[in-house]
Design a protein around this motif. Structure first.
Motif, short mmCIF file in Angstrom:
data_model
loop_
_atom_site.label_atom_id
_atom_site.label_comp_id
_atom_site.label_asym_id
_atom_site.label_seq_id
_atom_site.Cartn_x
_atom_site.Cartn_y
_atom_site.Cartn_z
N TRP A 178 0.84 -1.19 0.00
CA TRP A 178 0.00 0.00 0.00
C TRP A 178 0.88 1.25 0.00
CZ3 TRP A 178 -5.19 -0.68 -0.45
CH2 TRP A 178 -5.72 -1.92 -0.07
N ASN A 179 0.55 2.22 -0.88
CA ASN A 179 1.27 3.49 -0.92
C ASN A 179 0.52 4.55 -0.14
OD1 ASN A 179 3.39 2.61 -2.52
ND2 ASN A 179 2.47 3.26 -4.44
N GLN A 191 -1.14 7.91 0.83
CA GLN A 191 -1.72 9.01 0.07
C GLN A 191 -1.97 10.25 0.92
OE1 GLN A 191 -2.33 8.92 -3.33
NE2 GLN A 191 -1.15 7.02 -3.17
N GLY A 195 -13.46 -1.38 -4.73
CA GLY A 195 -13.93 -0.68 -5.91
C GLY A 195 -15.10 -1.43 -6.54
N ASP A 237 -9.71 -0.89 -2.98
CA ASP A 237 -9.66 0.50 -3.45
C ASP A 237 -8.77 1.34 -2.54
OD1 ASP A 237 -10.29 2.81 -4.86
OD2 ASP A 237 -11.91 3.29 -3.48
N GLN A 238 -9.07 1.36 -1.24
CA GLN A 238 -8.30 2.14 -0.30
C GLN A 238 -8.12 1.37 1.01
OE1 GLN A 238 -10.15 5.98 0.38
NE2 GLN A 238 -8.80 6.98 -1.09
N LYS A 289 -7.48 2.37 5.08
CA LYS A 289 -7.36 3.39 6.11
C LYS A 289 -6.84 2.74 7.38
CE LYS A 289 -10.77 6.73 4.44
NZ LYS A 289 -9.76 7.77 4.16
N THR A 302 -4.28 7.21 4.96
CA THR A 302 -5.02 6.68 3.82
C THR A 302 -4.02 6.18 2.78
OG1 THR A 302 -6.83 8.24 4.17
CG2 THR A 302 -6.70 7.19 2.02
N PHE A 303 -4.22 4.93 2.34
CA PHE A 303 -3.33 4.29 1.39
C PHE A 303 -4.09 3.86 0.15
CE2 PHE A 303 -1.73 3.50 5.63
CZ PHE A 303 -0.37 3.71 5.54
N GLU A 304 -3.38 3.78 -0.95
CA GLU A 304 -3.89 3.17 -2.17
C GLU A 304 -2.97 2.02 -2.56
OE1 GLU A 304 -6.13 7.01 -4.24
OE2 GLU A 304 -4.40 6.08 -5.20
N GLU A 305 -3.55 1.02 -3.24
CA GLU A 305 -2.76 -0.13 -3.62
C GLU A 305 -1.63 0.26 -4.56
OE1 GLU A 305 -3.26 -4.63 -5.49
OE2 GLU A 305 -4.86 -3.15 -5.73
#
Length: 291
Positions: free
Chosen positions: A142-143, A145, A244, A250-251, A253, A282-285
């Motif tokens: 996870w990156n 955000q 998603g 999708d995200q 937290k 908050t991270f996104e894949e």
């Protein structure tokens, strides 16, 4: 005509079989998971290969420099991408790894680092977590955000995300809130890696405290934990993964609540008996990089 059709079908079947066999020969020995090494004298404690094509090498605490106060993250953990070619794992930035399956969860690892001496060690494959929906969504890279920091004073909530001086007053000026914090790697083998700029990671383990409400606990190896107090989360964490439209993650937290560190003589807070600080990440894949 029937004979020609039969010959055509036989040739087609043979081509399909050959293609399948060729694929198996190339990828059949491909193995992901955490290889745990307990062999005496080994410079490595574990080598983990993730489903996302990433590796984490954990050095043996005994082999790390004796002066722990000056130890850096990459003195203990090495992290990067790997590819698989002709029965060898190419660990970019580290070297090569060849894995021989001995059966019953036992393996022999031939480790050939770019820097250092090659070694051959025995290892066992660690147990993977249960394949559940939430686990499958959670376990990936996870990156980061966004980061939101909220102070709760007896129900009065203040957003402190932009107040660096006050964060220091609250004791929240550690590395988790700094700009070099990039993301998380959560693996099916139970690893929980905090990722920093420069390909640095701090690695612990995770387990569910209560999967139903998303609370998990991070544990840090006593062999290394005291060296890097500013490089990992507090241990009690609440996570939530959203999906998603196609059911893919999708995200993510991640929320953590920090205890009070304020002294009683701070007049501004003297009328408040309780307060806490919540940090929500908050991270996104992270995209999977194809080799």
């Amino acid at each position: 005509m029937k004979a020609k059709n039969l010959i055509f079908l036989m040739i087609s079947a043979a081509l399909i079989l050959f293609t399948a066999c060729s694929k198996d020969e190339k990828t059949g020995a491909f193995q992901t998971g955490k290889f745990e090494i307990s062999q005496a004298g080994s410079p490595y404690a574990a080598i983990e290969l993730t489903e996302n094509g990433e590796y984490i090498v954990t050095k043996n605490a005994v082999s790390v420099k004796a002066d722990a106060d000056n130890a850096d993250l990459d003195d203990v953990w090495l992290y990067g991408k790997f590819s698989y070619l002709d029965g060898r794992y190419i660990l970019r930035g580290f070297g090569e790894l060849t894995v021989k399956d001995l059966g019953n969860g036992r393996f022999t690892l031939a480790v050939n680092p770019t820097v250092g001496q090659p070694v051959v060690v025995d290892a066992q494959l660690g147990t993977k977590i249960e394949q559940t929906r939430i686990n499958n969504l959670l376990c990936r890279h996870w990156n980061l955000q966004d980061t939101k920091i909220t102070l709760d004073l007896n129900g009065l909530k203040l957003d402190l995300s932009s107040f660096g001086a006050l964060l220091k007053l609250l004791g929240l000026d550690n590395s988790n809130l700094s700009e070099d914090f990039e993301g998380l790697i959560i693996t099916e083998s139970g690893s929980y890696a905090v990722v920093y700029d420069g390909h640095k990671v701090n690695v612990g383990s995770w387990q569910w405290q209560n999967a139903a409400d998303g609370s998990l606990v991070c544990n840090w190896d006593n062999s290394y934990a005291s060296w890097f107090k500013d490089y990992h989360f507090s241990g009690a964490t609440v996570v939530a993964v959203t999906e998603g439209e196609n059911g893919a993650p999708d995200q993510l937290k991640v929320s953590e609540i920090f205890d009070s560190t304020l002294k009683k003589d701070y007049i501004i807070f003297s009328n408040y008996k309780t307060y806490n600080v919540t940090v929500e990440y908050t991270f996104e894949e992270a995209p999977v990089v194809e080799e």
